[in-house]
Design a protein around this motif. Structure first.
Motif, PDB file in Angstrom:
ATOM      1  N   MET A  42      57.242 103.486  91.699  1.00 41.83           N
ATOM      2  CA  MET A  42      57.067 103.830  90.291  1.00 41.83           C
ATOM      3  C   MET A  42      58.381 103.654  89.550  1.00 41.83           C
ATOM      4  SD  MET A  42      56.774 107.972  90.687  1.00 41.83           S
ATOM      5  CE  MET A  42      58.119 108.937  91.370  1.00 41.83           C
ATOM      6  N   LYS A  43      58.272 103.577  88.239  1.00 41.54           N
ATOM      7  CA  LYS A  43      59.459 103.518  87.402  1.00 41.54           C
ATOM      8  C   LYS A  43      59.995 104.922  87.178  1.00 41.54           C
ATOM      9  CE  LYS A  43      58.791  99.345  84.607  1.00 41.54           C
ATOM     10  NZ  LYS A  43      58.678  98.823  83.218  1.00 41.54           N
ATOM     11  N   GLN A  44      61.302 105.012  87.061  1.00 38.33           N
ATOM     12  CA  GLN A  44      61.930 106.279  86.717  1.00 38.33           C
ATOM     13  C   GLN A  44      62.499 106.158  85.316  1.00 38.33           C
ATOM     14  OE1 GLN A  44      65.500 107.599  88.830  1.00 38.33           O
ATOM     15  NE2 GLN A  44      64.429 109.505  89.291  1.00 38.33           N
ATOM     16  N   HIS A  45      61.969 106.896  84.385  1.00 41.00           N
ATOM     17  CA  HIS A  45      62.343 106.803  82.983  1.00 41.00           C
ATOM     18  C   HIS A  45      62.038 105.384  82.481  1.00 41.00           C
ATOM     19  CE1 HIS A  45      64.070 110.621  83.904  1.00 41.00           C
ATOM     20  NE2 HIS A  45      65.013 110.091  84.669  1.00 41.00           N
ATOM     21  N   SER A  46      62.911 104.810  81.704  1.00 41.14           N
ATOM     22  CA  SER A  46      62.661 103.479  81.146  1.00 41.14           C
ATOM     23  C   SER A  46      63.367 102.386  81.937  1.00 41.14           C
ATOM     24  CB  SER A  46      63.139 103.431  79.683  1.00 41.14           C
ATOM     25  OG  SER A  46      64.512 103.742  79.602  1.00 41.14           O
ATOM     26  N   SER A  47      63.956 102.746  83.063  1.00 40.59           N
ATOM     27  CA  SER A  47      64.693 101.773  83.859  1.00 40.59           C
ATOM     28  C   SER A  47      63.766 100.699  84.398  1.00 40.59           C
ATOM     29  CB  SER A  47      65.385 102.479  85.032  1.00 40.59           C
ATOM     30  OG  SER A  47      65.885 101.553  85.953  1.00 40.59           O
ATOM     31  N   SER A  48      64.306  99.487  84.551  1.00 40.39           N
ATOM     32  CA  SER A  48      63.514  98.408  85.124  1.00 40.39           C
ATOM     33  C   SER A  48      63.433  98.523  86.636  1.00 40.39           C
ATOM     34  CB  SER A  48      64.130  97.050  84.759  1.00 40.39           C
ATOM     35  OG  SER A  48      65.457  96.963  85.264  1.00 40.39           O
ATOM     36  N   GLY A  49      64.283  99.378  87.221  1.00 38.09           N
ATOM     37  CA  GLY A  49      64.262  99.578  88.656  1.00 38.09           C
ATOM     38  C   GLY A  49      63.102 100.451  89.089  1.00 38.09           C
ATOM     39  N   ARG A  50      62.858 100.500  90.398  1.00 34.93           N
ATOM     40  CA  ARG A  50      61.751 101.288  90.936  1.00 34.93           C
ATOM     41  C   ARG A  50      62.276 102.258  91.996  1.00 34.93           C
ATOM     42  NH1 ARG A  50      60.192  98.027  87.633  1.00 34.93           N
ATOM     43  NH2 ARG A  50      58.095  97.112  87.464  1.00 34.93           N
ATOM     44  N   ILE A  51      61.520 103.327  92.162  1.00 33.53           N
ATOM     45  CA  ILE A  51      61.772 104.274  93.233  1.00 33.53           C
ATOM     46  C   ILE A  51      60.463 104.503  93.980  1.00 33.53           C
ATOM     47  CG2 ILE A  51      63.611 105.423  91.945  1.00 33.53           C
ATOM     48  CD1 ILE A  51      61.651 107.737  91.449  1.00 33.53           C
ATOM     49  N   PRO A  52      60.510 105.012  95.202  1.00 39.07           N
ATOM     50  CA  PRO A  52      59.268 105.258  95.949  1.00 39.07           C
ATOM     51  C   PRO A  52      58.472 106.399  95.325  1.00 39.07           C
ATOM     52  CG  PRO A  52      61.201 105.256  97.391  1.00 39.07           C
ATOM     53  CD  PRO A  52      61.715 105.323  95.992  1.00 39.07           C
ATOM     54  N   SER A  53      57.160 106.305  95.393  1.00 41.40           N
ATOM     55  CA  SER A  53      56.288 107.417  95.020  1.00 41.40           C
ATOM     56  C   SER A  53      55.988 108.237  96.272  1.00 41.40           C
ATOM     57  CB  SER A  53      54.977 106.889  94.440  1.00 41.40           C
ATOM     58  OG  SER A  53      54.244 106.201  95.445  1.00 41.40           O
TER      59      SER A  53
END
Length: 342
Positions: free
Chosen positions: A56-67
């Motif tokens: 998923m995205k964290q805030h408006s960042s283009s990067g992703r983190i695991p859900s």
């Protein structure tokens, strides 16, 4: 079903977030993947993984983190436990090979060592403690409007609490309450008693006006009984893995650790050798995971050791650590009882 490329991307995202704690973008992933693919292809695959709920995205960042779903999939399908360095294994063996006066000291030391080696919260349960059940509550009048409430458990332990009663409460009312509560809890494992005590409140209220205070007394006794079988070490490490200095999460986790019956319920084993609970698989607010492993003492049954840490913990390292600990702890306790019986 995920493709091999999607699996590689998901694994890389989780490992990066574990190490760095920051979202990762396609360009950074391109550098870390074991396969050569374009940044555009990685973005497409990340979009597919996001649609399936694994990242998923964290805030408006283009990067992703695991859900949470991503972590669950990783733990169930991709994770490979690390093998501990020989020096670490040697340290564990040396510590557990000291002379101990009783099993409790060995079990308590295992929690201390685990906490020191992982920098997380460590929990250990005595062998056979999962089988300890309530044999009953008893009431002993003390005079001056005071009574002592006793809890007797199947392992022979007795815990007590003194309770002051209002002048308008009579002995026959208290005896009726004790009978009601015993009907609810006798024969139950310690980890299940709290819920049944709460269910008994409406019935107790028909005898006592201050039923909540009375039930709270039983809860206090239960907490004492659970503490006799459980050891917790490294509580202060919670401060290191709660993100963004979230004071409420710190308070919630401290509160959980300080409630022995709730913590006992959390670490309750379903028979797996190694089990991983991610945010208790339903409580996403606290951002924690619990990894537990059972061990056999060759005499009284099974015990349990566990690590409570952040969702983005090093699962491979933690499970590798617990695998080694459960083996060494079993060997140590088997030798302890062999020497004791001789």
């Amino acid at each position: 079903m995920l493709t091999d490329r999607q699996l590689s991307i998901l694994k890389a995202i989780i490992q990066n977030y574990t190490d760095v704690g920051q979202p990762i973008g396609s360009k950074k992933l391109q550098e870390q993947l074991p396969i050569h693919v374009s940044s555009a292809t990685i973005r497409n695959e990340m979009a597919a993984l996001e649609r399936q709920g694994f990242i998923m995205k964290q805030h408006s960042s283009s990067g992703r983190i695991p859900s949470l779903e991503g972590y669950r999939y990783y733990v169930d399908n991709l994770l490979e436990p690390d093998r501990l360095d020989r020096n670490v294994v040697s340290r564990i063996r040396k510590s557990l090979n000291n002379e101990f006066a009783k099993v409790d000291d060995i079990v308590a030391l295992s929690a201390q060592l685990l906490s020191q080696m992982t920098n997380y919260v460590a929990i250990s349960l005595k062998p056979g403690s999962n089988d300890v059940a309530v044999e009953g509550f008893r009431l002993v009048p003390l005079g001056n409007q005071q009574v002592m409430v006793l809890l007797v458990t199947s392992d022979g332990s007795v815990e007590n609490q003194i309770f002051s009663i209002p002048e308008n409460i009579h002995g026959d009312q208290l005896e009726a309450v004790i009978r009601l509560i015993n009907e609810e809890v006798v024969g139950l494992p310690l980890s299940e008693v709290s819920e049944h005590l709460i269910k008994a409140i409406p019935q107790v209220s028909s005898y006592l006006r201050n039923s909540n205070d009375f039930i709270e007394t039983f809860g206090d006794i239960l907490d004492k009984a659970v503490r006799e079988h459980m050891y917790v070490s490294g509580k202060h490490n919670v401060l290191d893995f709660v993100q963004d200095d979230d004071l409420e999460k710190v308070k919630s986790l401290y509160s959980l650790i300080d409630r022995p019956t709730d913590l006992r319920k959390l670490v309750k084993s379903n028979g797996e050798d190694v089990a991983v609970k991610i945010n208790d698989d339903h409580d996403s607010a606290l951002n924690y995971s619990l990894v537990s492993a059972t061990y056999d003492d060759g005499n009284h049954g099974h015990g349990l050791i566990a690590i409570l840490g952040p969702t983005n913990m090093h699962y491979s390292q933690v499970i590798g650590m617990l695998d080694t600990f459960r083996d060494e702890l079993s060997k140590r306790l088997i030798n302890y009882y062999r020497n004791f019986n001789e």
